[in-house]
Design an enzyme around this catalytic site. Structure first.
Site, PDB file in Angstrom:
ATOM      1  N   HIS A 100      -6.828  -6.021   0.146  1.00  0.00           N
ATOM      2  CA  HIS A 100      -5.450  -4.861   0.175  1.00  0.00           C
ATOM      3  C   HIS A 100      -4.769  -6.012   0.934  1.00  0.00           C
ATOM      4  O   HIS A 100      -3.747  -5.359   0.991  1.00  0.00           O
ATOM      5  CB  HIS A 100      -6.225  -4.245   0.413  1.00  0.00           C
ATOM      6  CG  HIS A 100      -5.020  -3.083   0.279  1.00  0.00           C
ATOM      7  ND1 HIS A 100      -4.809  -2.405  -0.822  1.00  0.00           N
ATOM      8  CD2 HIS A 100      -5.270  -1.744   1.467  1.00  0.00           C
ATOM      9  CE1 HIS A 100      -4.044  -1.184  -0.862  1.00  0.00           C
ATOM     10  NE2 HIS A 100      -4.158  -0.642   0.404  1.00  0.00           N
ATOM     11  N   ASP A 134      -8.922  -6.243  -3.738  1.00  0.00           N
ATOM     12  CA  ASP A 134      -8.185  -5.639  -3.909  1.00  0.00           C
ATOM     13  C   ASP A 134      -9.304  -3.702  -4.287  1.00  0.00           C
ATOM     14  O   ASP A 134      -9.424  -3.935  -5.100  1.00  0.00           O
ATOM     15  CB  ASP A 134      -6.863  -4.982  -4.502  1.00  0.00           C
ATOM     16  CG  ASP A 134      -5.548  -4.328  -3.500  1.00  0.00           C
ATOM     17  OD1 ASP A 134      -6.128  -3.266  -2.696  1.00  0.00           O
ATOM     18  OD2 ASP A 134      -4.141  -4.628  -3.452  1.00  0.00           O
ATOM     19  N   SER A 179       0.815  -1.522   0.121  1.00  0.00           N
ATOM     20  CA  SER A 179      -0.074   0.089   0.044  1.00  0.00           C
ATOM     21  C   SER A 179       1.201   0.909  -0.068  1.00  0.00           C
ATOM     22  O   SER A 179       1.357   1.765  -0.567  1.00  0.00           O
ATOM     23  CB  SER A 179      -1.107  -0.407   1.036  1.00  0.00           C
ATOM     24  OG  SER A 179      -2.046   1.212   0.861  1.00  0.00           O
TER      25      SER A 179
END
Length: 357
Positions: free
Chosen positions: A326, A299, A155
């Protein structure tokens, strides 16, 4: 005939002794390797169980950041860059269930502003280029180099990892970009045009009513996002089943860092967040370091764009997590760790092939 039987018997006994000796040697060797993995000899962090508070220099003075070493492998050292920004290393505690048994040395690390590190209040410190220099200072302090240094970023950590590689890839042995695309505008477009319309129309309407008023701190707004968006695209589990490390990570999130750089939630980047226009798509071809891009079917990031990253860098491979979102280290754990460990071992053994996923 008796003489022949005697010779055969002696031969079998001799072979048995050799086999037992070999097996004994292998057991001793394996035991020695197991012990070496947790060996603190010539390490200065034994007193603190692998924890080091590393001093870093910034334009606003010197601060300390928290790191913790697990294991001992001179050839494989993985530095974990957490997401957020402003999250913590806690979201990676599942790595404890996989990396030690593979002999992989790895480092938890809370970036400046995160819970276990210093948390200055000066918002000018929440700057991407400054964070890149912080990672470089941490690398030097931990003694990581091109012969052993793998950088894993998920991320926001993926943004930081890409940006670090574009400046300092000469220090890297391998790069892992997990659950992050190379463009924030593309991330926002995917959220607006693909994921948001999948929400219940009434839920989406109410969410947008808060966004139109920029009432991002409203508890109702945040509850709608978590219950309807996070459980589908951040971690695919009901909130009451979220793993303890995730709950602690969210509890310890530093909102000053997060809101300044990302905005109020994972439902795209809003307001004047500093990462709003970040885009390195036209620079990725400069990265020559062996690179693994990890994407997941559900995601917040378009998995096709994660696959594109693997093709755009010069030595890339793509890992797809078909059941993940995610935080696929939790909701598609088996595929995630099998692919991640394979990449690290392949690079270490010089068996890495582009698109070998």
């Amino acid at each position: 005939m008796k003489h022949l039987i005697y010779i055969l018997t002696c031969s079998l006994l001799l072979q048995s002794c050799v086999n037992q000796k070999t097996e004994s040697h292998e057991v001793t060797k394996e035991t020695k390797e197991d012990i070496n993995y947790f060996d603190y000899t010539n390490r200065d962090d034994q007193f603190m169980g692998g924890i080091k508070m590393i001093p870093i220099t910034t334009p606003k003075g010197e601060f300390k950041v928290w790191t913790k070493r697990i294991g001992n492998n001179p050839k494989i050292k993985v530095l974990l860059l957490h997401g957020g920004p402003g999250m913590t290393h806690e979201i990676y505690e599942s790595f404890d269930g996989y990396f030690p048994q593979e002999g992989i040395e790895y480092y938890y690390y809370d970036q400046l502003g995160s819970y276990y590190s210093d948390q200055p209040k000066d918002k000018s410190l929440w700057d991407l280029d400054r964070f890149v220099e912080e990672v470089e200072q941490v690398r030097i302090a931990l003694g990581l180099n091109k012969d052993n240094f793998y950088l894993y970023g998920q991320s926001w950590g993926g943004i930081l990892g890409m940006q670090y590689a574009l400046k300092y890839q000469q220090n890297l042995k391998g790069l892992i970009i997990s659950n992050m695309v190379a463009s924030i505008p593309d991330y926002q477009k995917y959220s607006d045009e693909v994921l948001a319309p999948q929400l219940d129309p009434e839920v989406l309407k109410e969410i947008m009513s808060y966004e139109d008023k920029e009432d991002y701190s409203n508890e109702r707004y945040l509850d709608l996002i978590v219950q309807n968006y996070y459980t589908k695209h951040i971690i695919r589990m009901p909130v009451d089943q979220w793993p303890d490390p995730i709950n602690r990570g969210f509890k310890h999130l530093n909102p000053d860092v997060y809101v300044t750089m990302q905005g109020p939630s994972e439902f795209g980047i809003k307001g004047d967040a500093t990462l709003k226009n970040w885009d390195v798509k036209d620079q990725l071809s400069k990265i020559t370091t062996p690179t693994l891009a990890i994407g997941a079917q559900y995601d917040t990031m378009n998995p096709k764009e994660m696959e594109w990253i693997a093709n755009e860098v010069q030595n890339g491979s793509y890992l797809h997590c078909p059941n993940g979102s995610h935080l696929s280290q939790f909701d598609d754990q088996k595929i995630f760790f099998e692919g991640l460990i394979k990449f690290i071992k392949d690079v270490d053994n010089q068996n890495f092939d582009q698109d070998n996923s």
